[in-house]
Motif scaffolding. Structure first.
Motif, PDB file in Angstrom:
ATOM      1  N   SER A  40      69.829  66.379  41.859  1.00  0.00           N
ATOM      2  CA  SER A  40      68.742  66.483  40.760  1.00  0.00           C
ATOM      3  C   SER A  40      67.391  67.110  41.119  1.00  0.00           C
ATOM      4  CB  SER A  40      68.209  64.759  40.678  1.00  0.00           C
ATOM      5  OG  SER A  40      69.408  64.427  39.975  1.00  0.00           O
ATOM      6  N   HIS A  41      66.999  67.042  42.508  1.00  0.00           N
ATOM      7  CA  HIS A  41      65.834  67.895  42.955  1.00  0.00           C
ATOM      8  C   HIS A  41      66.248  69.291  42.972  1.00  0.00           C
ATOM      9  CE1 HIS A  41      62.138  68.584  45.362  1.00  0.00           C
ATOM     10  NE2 HIS A  41      63.064  69.298  46.185  1.00  0.00           N
ATOM     11  N   ILE A  42      67.211  69.518  43.715  1.00  0.00           N
ATOM     12  CA  ILE A  42      67.667  71.141  44.067  1.00  0.00           C
ATOM     13  C   ILE A  42      67.789  71.745  42.469  1.00  0.00           C
ATOM     14  CG2 ILE A  42      69.523  72.472  44.761  1.00  0.00           C
ATOM     15  CD1 ILE A  42      70.051  70.715  46.849  1.00  0.00           C
ATOM     16  N   TYR A  43      68.425  71.412  41.534  1.00  0.00           N
ATOM     17  CA  TYR A  43      68.634  71.863  40.134  1.00  0.00           C
ATOM     18  C   TYR A  43      67.727  71.395  39.187  1.00  0.00           C
ATOM     19  CZ  TYR A  43      73.137  73.003  42.005  1.00  0.00           C
ATOM     20  OH  TYR A  43      74.125  74.039  42.791  1.00  0.00           O
ATOM     21  N   ARG A  44      66.532  71.008  39.567  1.00  0.00           N
ATOM     22  CA  ARG A  44      65.543  70.581  38.560  1.00  0.00           C
ATOM     23  C   ARG A  44      65.117  71.577  38.016  1.00  0.00           C
ATOM     24  NH1 ARG A  44      63.101  71.231  43.372  1.00  0.00           N
ATOM     25  NH2 ARG A  44      61.057  72.036  43.624  1.00  0.00           N
ATOM     26  N   PHE A  45      64.529  71.354  36.732  1.00  0.00           N
ATOM     27  CA  PHE A  45      63.698  72.383  35.871  1.00  0.00           C
ATOM     28  C   PHE A  45      62.335  72.446  36.609  1.00  0.00           C
ATOM     29  CE2 PHE A  45      60.530  73.381  32.717  1.00  0.00           C
ATOM     30  CZ  PHE A  45      60.970  74.451  32.160  1.00  0.00           C
ATOM     31  N   ARG A  46      62.157  73.829  36.645  1.00  0.00           N
ATOM     32  CA  ARG A  46      60.756  74.397  37.274  1.00  0.00           C
ATOM     33  C   ARG A  46      60.072  75.136  36.293  1.00  0.00           C
ATOM     34  NH1 ARG A  46      62.172  76.976  43.469  1.00  0.00           N
ATOM     35  NH2 ARG A  46      59.897  76.948  43.084  1.00  0.00           N
ATOM     36  N   LYS A  47      58.839  74.724  36.161  1.00  0.00           N
ATOM     37  CA  LYS A  47      57.823  75.597  35.133  1.00  0.00           C
ATOM     38  C   LYS A  47      57.702  76.939  35.592  1.00  0.00           C
ATOM     39  CE  LYS A  47      54.846  73.154  33.243  1.00  0.00           C
ATOM     40  NZ  LYS A  47      53.383  72.504  32.933  1.00  0.00           N
ATOM     41  N   VAL A  48      57.482  77.175  36.817  1.00  0.00           N
ATOM     42  CA  VAL A  48      57.095  78.489  37.138  1.00  0.00           C
ATOM     43  C   VAL A  48      58.167  78.977  38.621  1.00  0.00           C
ATOM     44  CG1 VAL A  48      55.554  79.883  38.175  1.00  0.00           C
ATOM     45  CG2 VAL A  48      54.734  78.120  36.866  1.00  0.00           C
ATOM     46  N   ARG A  49      58.904  80.177  38.416  1.00  0.00           N
ATOM     47  CA  ARG A  49      59.954  80.410  39.177  1.00  0.00           C
ATOM     48  C   ARG A  49      59.324  82.104  39.693  1.00  0.00           C
ATOM     49  NH1 ARG A  49      64.651  81.644  38.294  1.00  0.00           N
ATOM     50  NH2 ARG A  49      64.821  81.515  36.123  1.00  0.00           N
ATOM     51  N   GLN A  72      60.432  95.555  40.489  1.00  0.00           N
ATOM     52  CA  GLN A  72      59.627  94.417  39.673  1.00  0.00           C
ATOM     53  C   GLN A  72      59.394  93.214  40.511  1.00  0.00           C
ATOM     54  OE1 GLN A  72      61.963  94.364  35.974  1.00  0.00           O
ATOM     55  NE2 GLN A  72      60.351  95.598  34.862  1.00  0.00           N
ATOM     56  N   LEU A  73      57.972  92.584  40.469  1.00  0.00           N
ATOM     57  CA  LEU A  73      57.714  91.354  41.257  1.00  0.00           C
ATOM     58  C   LEU A  73      57.002  90.668  40.139  1.00  0.00           C
ATOM     59  CD1 LEU A  73      56.752  92.508  44.735  1.00  0.00           C
ATOM     60  CD2 LEU A  73      58.810  91.307  43.928  1.00  0.00           C
ATOM     61  N   GLY A  74      57.209  89.166  40.090  1.00  0.00           N
ATOM     62  CA  GLY A  74      56.622  88.514  39.050  1.00  0.00           C
ATOM     63  C   GLY A  74      56.851  87.041  39.189  1.00  0.00           C
ATOM     64  N   ILE A  75      56.459  86.330  37.897  1.00  0.00           N
ATOM     65  CA  ILE A  75      57.051  84.936  37.772  1.00  0.00           C
ATOM     66  C   ILE A  75      57.607  84.663  36.521  1.00  0.00           C
ATOM     67  CG2 ILE A  75      55.194  84.244  39.287  1.00  0.00           C
ATOM     68  CD1 ILE A  75      53.540  83.399  36.570  1.00  0.00           C
ATOM     69  N   ILE A  76      58.489  83.730  36.425  1.00  0.00           N
ATOM     70  CA  ILE A  76      59.253  83.207  35.303  1.00  0.00           C
ATOM     71  C   ILE A  76      58.470  81.961  34.847  1.00  0.00           C
ATOM     72  CG2 ILE A  76      61.324  82.730  34.038  1.00  0.00           C
ATOM     73  CD1 ILE A  76      62.935  84.320  36.190  1.00  0.00           C
ATOM     74  N   PHE A  77      57.974  81.877  33.772  1.00  0.00           N
ATOM     75  CA  PHE A  77      57.328  80.623  33.083  1.00  0.00           C
ATOM     76  C   PHE A  77      57.985  80.041  32.127  1.00  0.00           C
ATOM     77  CE2 PHE A  77      54.069  78.803  30.331  1.00  0.00           C
ATOM     78  CZ  PHE A  77      53.649  77.987  31.136  1.00  0.00           C
ATOM     79  N   LYS A  78      58.512  78.846  32.289  1.00  0.00           N
ATOM     80  CA  LYS A  78      59.104  77.834  31.372  1.00  0.00           C
ATOM     81  C   LYS A  78      60.515  78.678  30.787  1.00  0.00           C
ATOM     82  CE  LYS A  78      55.492  75.220  29.692  1.00  0.00           C
ATOM     83  NZ  LYS A  78      54.690  74.616  28.424  1.00  0.00           N
ATOM     84  N   GLU A  79      61.119  79.488  31.689  1.00  0.00           N
ATOM     85  CA  GLU A  79      62.349  80.027  31.440  1.00  0.00           C
ATOM     86  C   GLU A  79      62.369  81.175  30.308  1.00  0.00           C
ATOM     87  OE1 GLU A  79      64.455  79.849  33.627  1.00  0.00           O
ATOM     88  OE2 GLU A  79      63.814  78.378  34.887  1.00  0.00           O
ATOM     89  N   LYS A  80      61.195  81.260  29.869  1.00  0.00           N
ATOM     90  CA  LYS A  80      61.149  82.030  28.606  1.00  0.00           C
ATOM     91  C   LYS A  80      60.286  83.349  28.644  1.00  0.00           C
ATOM     92  CE  LYS A  80      63.569  80.416  25.113  1.00  0.00           C
ATOM     93  NZ  LYS A  80      64.319  81.192  24.363  1.00  0.00           N
ATOM     94  N   HIS A  81      59.087  83.264  29.446  1.00  0.00           N
ATOM     95  CA  HIS A  81      58.341  84.195  29.752  1.00  0.00           C
ATOM     96  C   HIS A  81      58.367  84.829  31.054  1.00  0.00           C
ATOM     97  CE1 HIS A  81      56.824  82.757  25.962  1.00  0.00           C
ATOM     98  NE2 HIS A  81      56.735  81.453  26.301  1.00  0.00           N
TER      99      HIS A  81
END
Length: 242
Positions: A40-49, A72-81
């Protein structure tokens, strides 16, 4: 008397066996519960990746094919942005006709160097298990150097350098037969505000290649390759205890 002793000994032996089995089962249940918690911890939803991509595009400048290599380098926010920065470079050489004051044309080698930085935003319009549709936008600022050299005399006919502002957008498609591996392609249009005919960078671009999710690989290795193997090893040891 002997019968009584035998019965008592049997009861003690049976109780010891059941007690030992109960302790083993308790240990196994604890290991399985810990494995579930780790999963559950490893596959948890992360708001920022974090986000990383090698972005190599094919394009055309003055009808000459060029390859645009980028990162390209950056972040993924809520799996959408997805927000981030990119760096791109073009190195291209081609031949073309160059008009002269007498109205004749010379064969010239055209050498182009272009480097630019971008800020980009990408929206995951569709994000399914096996299919993803993204809408990327970017704004870039960079510098270029263009040289036209006479093929015969090797004389430099044009030597121009300067800065340019680039705006681009398009659509990206990813097909994911596996959760960490797939095929990706994109197409779009790049508009450059530099309008000199020798350095007009505006045009369509496209790319295709493999898609690899490093995050999915890391999570699977951490869970399947480490945590689950460790749990199975401990369970096997408990079951074979005397």
């Amino acid at each position: 008397m002997r019968i009584t002793i035998y019965i008592l000994f049997s009861l003690v032996f049976v109780e010891a066996c059941f007690g030992q089995d109960s302790i083993k089962q308790h240990k196994i249940d604890s290991l399985k519960a810990q494995l579930h918690a780790d999963s559950s911890h490893i596959y948890r939803f992360r708001k920022v990746r974090p986000f990383f991509s090698l972005d190599n595009r094919n394009s055309f400048i003055k009808d000459a094919p060029v390859n645009v290599q980028g990162i390209q380098l950056g972040i993924i926010f809520k799996e959408k942005h997805t927000f981030g920065f990119g760096y791109y470079t073009i190195r291209a050489t081609s031949k073309q006709k160059v008009a002269t004051k007498t109205g004749t044309g010379l064969e010239a080698n055209r050498t182009l160097n272009l480097n630019y930085l971008t800020v980009f935003y990408q929206y995951a319009f569709v994000d399914k298990r096996y299919f993803e549709l993204d809408l990327p936008l970017e704004l870039g600022l960079g510098g270029y150097d263009v040289k036209l050299t006479d093929v015969v005399t090797n004389k430099i006919l044009v030597d121009k350098n300067g800065g340019t502002l680039i705006i681009g957008g398009g659509v990206g498609i990813t097909i994911k037969p596996l959760k960490w591996f797939g095929i990706a392609g994109s197409a779009g249009y790049r508009n450059a505000l530099e309008k000199n005919p020798n350095v007009n960078f505006s045009g369509f671009f496209y790319s295709y290649g493999v898609w690899v999710s490093l995050g999915s690989i890391y999570r699977d290795v951490r869970y399947c390759g480490i945590k689950r193997k460790k749990c199975r090893r401990h369970i096997h040891y408990i079951l074979n205890e005397n």
